[in-house]
Design an enzyme around this catalytic site. Structure first.
Site, short mmCIF file in Angstrom:
data_model
loop_
_atom_site.label_atom_id
_atom_site.label_comp_id
_atom_site.label_asym_id
_atom_site.label_seq_id
_atom_site.Cartn_x
_atom_site.Cartn_y
_atom_site.Cartn_z
N HIS A 81 20.35 -4.44 70.47
CA HIS A 81 19.61 -4.23 71.72
C HIS A 81 20.13 -5.15 72.82
CE1 HIS A 81 15.85 -2.48 69.49
NE2 HIS A 81 16.94 -1.77 69.34
N ASP B 166 18.67 -4.92 66.12
CA ASP B 166 17.90 -5.43 67.27
C ASP B 166 18.83 -6.35 68.05
OD1 ASP B 166 15.82 -6.37 69.01
OD2 ASP B 166 14.37 -5.83 67.49
#
Length: 516
Positions: free
Chosen positions: A285, A251
């Site tokens: 991300h 993430d």
């Protein structure tokens, strides 16, 4: 012989230290071959050190199977080179549940793998490895249990969190349960994490909450593609220093947060005085992200001398209506971005789809954010998206080199400036602005290939464009749209190579442009 004795003495002082008491977990029953669960042995070593006023709990080379580790004041965990703490994936080992915070909401949840509550002078250091063994936990991220019997872990969680589930954790109620973070000190002072390698986190990896004076230095974090395995998430902390880290996760790599919605506004503790420097980020991300949980404010942040290579986005600041809070006084400088899959720079106040509402404590704010000395290569240079009732404001971009498919797309903003920027956008405008006031573009340069107008402005007011030198032969320099477009001034621009200096749609007033 003399050399051997000297080496032995030096090794002794390396392990025992001068004036520092070491507590070797082997002496308290831990096995370095992971043949037993060492949770109790580690707990006993920590307790003995704590009773003595503090000390270092030492892990020599070996593999230690363990459950949660709860630190106390004046305790250092020293994971030596060749040592690996391998955390159990038996969920029962992380009971009883403890006070925690989960994505910005105060909860009672599984114990974090390494946890401290209201402690001071704590540290995790060494050249060893912390392995979260997270695969079993990850499987419970997306388990939909709406039509299935509740597990005993869900029942335990629901018993402790009756007041927060539905209003504060929408969507998560129907999943298996909330996975614990790897390392979570709460309400602690003087926290240091240095040198270790951390991998396979069950959830967020390093997650200080409400702490003061936090240092994360020289840490390597490797999480494979996996749900919500952020790297470093200091939340509602003050005086945070992150340096010399190497991060590749499932993430966001580094995320700054301060609580979510009702729970975050109730705690009302900002994230402030953070420095992030000399870090590399690979998979993730986002490289460095602020939000979307920022209800307690995020203030006074500097990000410098970092490399993002392969992240989805570079610098990303995100929020939505309902969060409230302000993000302000942010400085980003000396950053190199390569292979960015989406946007290099994002300031997005509509991270979730919402409808306009009156300004209140639910309304977020972005202001006084400045980015300079950045080079980026990827899909899009930047995306700024404010709210109609609360535009993004006081944003500057200085000394940028952006080699991307798309340029900057700006909506609902005011007091935006670009200074000495090179923007090569293969498929779009260098800067596209809609519903923007007080826009300044100084020293814009472009490549020779531009298929779209270099600047596209739609319903903008008070624009000053000067000292630009576009190289795009045959293109349109400035395209104006929107009946509300007015007060656009051009001064001292070299437009010799462009085919059309200014193009205006029919609804734009004739006197909207002043070419000085």
């Amino acid at each position: 012989m003399k050399f051997s004795v000297l080496f032995t003495i030096c090794s002794f002082f390396y392990v025992v230290g001068f004036g520092q008491t070491y507590y070797n977990v082997i002496d308290y029953g831990a096995k370095r071959d992971s043949s037993i669960v060492a949770t109790e042995a580690i707990k006993n070593a920590i307790e003995k050190a704590f009773e003595a006023g503090g000390g270092t709990v030492y892990f020599p080379a070996g593999k230690y199977l363990t459950g949660p580790i709860h630190l106390k004041s004046n305790i250092t965990l020293f994971i030596d080179a060749g040592a690996e703490l391998y955390f159990s994936d038996n969920f029962d080992h992380y009971l009883p549940m403890v006070p925690s915070r989960w994505e910005g909401t105060m909860v009672t949840n599984f114990s974090p793998f390494i946890y401290a509550y209201e402690a001071e002078n704590i540290a995790i250091i060494g050249r060893g490895t912390l392995n979260g063994n997270g695969k079993k936990w990850w499987a419970y991220s997306e388990v939909h249990v709406k039509n299935s019997p509740e597990s005993r872990w869900q029942k335990e969680f629901h018993k402790h969190n009756k007041e927060v589930l539905h209003p504060d954790l929408p969507g998560w109620v129907e999943r298996g349960f909330l996975r614990p973070p790897f390392i979570q000190p709460m309400y602690c002072k003087n926290v240091r994490i240095e040198g270790v390698t951390i991998k396979n986190s069950p959830f967020w990896t390093i997650n200080p909450e409400f702490c003061d004076n936090v240092t994360v230095d020289g840490v390597t974090i490797n999480n494979p593609p996996s749900p919500n395995t952020d790297g470093i998430n200091p939340e509602s902390c003050s005086n945070v220093h992150i340096a010399n880290c190497h991060i590749s996760v499932g993430d966001d790599c580094i995320t700054i947060k301060s609580g979510k919605d009702r729970s975050g506004r109730k705690e009302a503790r900002p994230a402030e005085n953070y420095t992030i420097t000399n870090c590399t980020m690979l998979a993730g991300h986002g490289g460095v992200v602020i939000g979307s949980e920022m209800s307690g404010d995020v203030k006074k942040i500097t990000i410098s001398n970092c490399v993002f290579d392969g992240t989805d986005r570079g610098i990303r600041i995100k929020t939505a209506r309902g969060r409230g809070g302000v993000v302000e006084d942010i400085r980003v400088s000396n950053v190199v971005m390569r292979n960015i899959k989406e946007q290099a720079i994002v300031l997005d106040m509509q991270y979730a789809k919402t409808v306009k509402e009156p300004v209140s404590d639910r309304t977020p704010r972005f202001r006084n954010i400045h980015l300079s000395n950045i080079t980026a290569q990827g899909k899009q240079a930047g995306y700024l998206n404010g709210l109609e009732e609360m535009p993004i404001e006081e944003i500057s971009f200085n000394d940028l080199v952006m080699d991307t498919e798309l340029g900057f797309d700006i909506k609902e903003a005011k007091n935006i400036s670009f200074n000495n920027v090179l923007i090569n956008a293969a498929k779009g405008s260098a800067i596209k602005a809609q519903q923007v006031k007080d826009l300044q573009v100084r020293g814009l340069r472009t490549s020779e290939v531009f298929t779209a107008p270099i600047l596209t402005l739609d319903n903008v007011q008070n624009v000053f464009i000067t000292n630009t030198f576009p190289m795009a032969t045959g293109s349109i320099f400035l395209k104006l749209q929107g009946a509300d477009t007015e007060a656009v001034m051009l001064r001292a621009n070299n437009l010799a190579k462009v085919k059309v200096p200014v193009s205006m749609s029919n609804e734009v007033k004739e006197n909207a442009v002043v070419n000085d």
